[in-house]
Every structure is written in C-alpha cells, then in structure tokens.
Design a protein around this motif. Structure first.
Motif, PDB file in Angstrom:
ATOM      1  N   MET A 155      -1.908   1.870   3.340  1.00 28.81           N
ATOM      2  CA  MET A 155      -1.040   2.291   2.521  1.00 28.81           C
ATOM      3  C   MET A 155       0.120   2.748   3.491  1.00 28.81           C
ATOM      4  O   MET A 155       0.035   3.321   4.449  1.00 28.81           O
ATOM      5  CB  MET A 155      -1.147   3.154   1.225  1.00 28.81           C
TER       6      MET A 155
ATOM      7  N   GLU B   2       2.738   6.495   0.763  1.00 24.49           N
ATOM      8  CA  GLU B   2       1.717   7.529   0.662  1.00 24.49           C
ATOM      9  C   GLU B   2       2.262   8.852   0.665  1.00 24.49           C
ATOM     10  O   GLU B   2       1.898   9.692  -0.152  1.00 24.49           O
ATOM     11  CB  GLU B   2       0.790   7.421   1.729  1.00 24.49           C
TER      12      GLU B   2
ATOM     13  N   ASP C  17      -1.141  -2.220  -1.316  1.00 29.17           N
ATOM     14  CA  ASP C  17      -0.430  -1.002  -1.308  1.00 29.17           C
ATOM     15  C   ASP C  17      -0.053  -0.714  -2.832  1.00 29.17           C
ATOM     16  O   ASP C  17      -0.108   0.588  -3.284  1.00 29.17           O
ATOM     17  CB  ASP C  17       0.936  -0.876  -0.475  1.00 29.17           C
TER      18      ASP C  17
END
Length: 103
Positions: free
Chosen positions: A1, A6, A67
């Motif tokens: 990600m 994140e 993602d």
C-alpha cells in the motif's frame, strides 16, 4: 500500500477507536479529530488516484485496485458508506462540498 495512504489510514483508524471509547467530556473533540483524519485520508487517496496512469471509471473498479481494496477491508463497517461515497467523488473527478456546521 502507498506509504502516505497507509499512514493516513492508521491515523484514521486510531482516531476512530479513540472516538468509540471517548467519554462525554471528550466526545466532541474526538469526533472532530476523527473527521479531520478521515478527510486527510481521502485527500491522500485523491492525490494517489490522480497520479494513476489509467484511472478506474467506476467505484466498483476503483475498489478492485489493491491499495483501495486494502483500505476498504480495514474500514470499520460503520464508515464504509462514507468511504465509498468519498471514493466515488474522487473517481468522478468531483470535490466534496463542505456542509455548514451548526453549533
């Protein structure tokens, strides 16, 4: 990600947990912090999304991106609809219009 997404997701989830456990005296501040962190996450997603060479054309297709699928999987059920609504605006190339807040 993506690292920025994140980090923003972690902050949002932490703020969500604080808000859920907050006491009456802190509830408004915790809710405001959660709201701010959620929109910071969505801004990070918007920036990332805008850099994609080939952008999905629908919410469903966007949620298939690894993602975004990971973010969606980690979202508490209570805010999935908010996440999807904001993501749909991003996919459609629109900006959210802030509602006026009433005190």
């Amino acid at each position: 990600m993506d690292a920025t997404i994140e980090k923003a997701l972690r902050q949002t989830l932490d703020a969500w947990e604080r808000m859920k456990r907050s006491h009456e005296d802190d509830a408004e501040d915790d809710a405001n912090q959660f709201e701010a962190s959620f929109y910071k996450l969505m801004d990070a997603i918007r920036s990332w999304f805008n850099e994609l060479p080939a952008k999905p054309e629908s919410l469903e297709d966007a949620l298939l991106l690894p993602d975004l699928a990971e973010v969606a999987d980690q979202m508490p059920g209570e805010i999935v609809l908010n996440f999807e609504t904001e993501l749909e605006l991003i996919v459609d190339g629109q900006m959210r219009v802030d509602d006026e807040k009433y005190d």
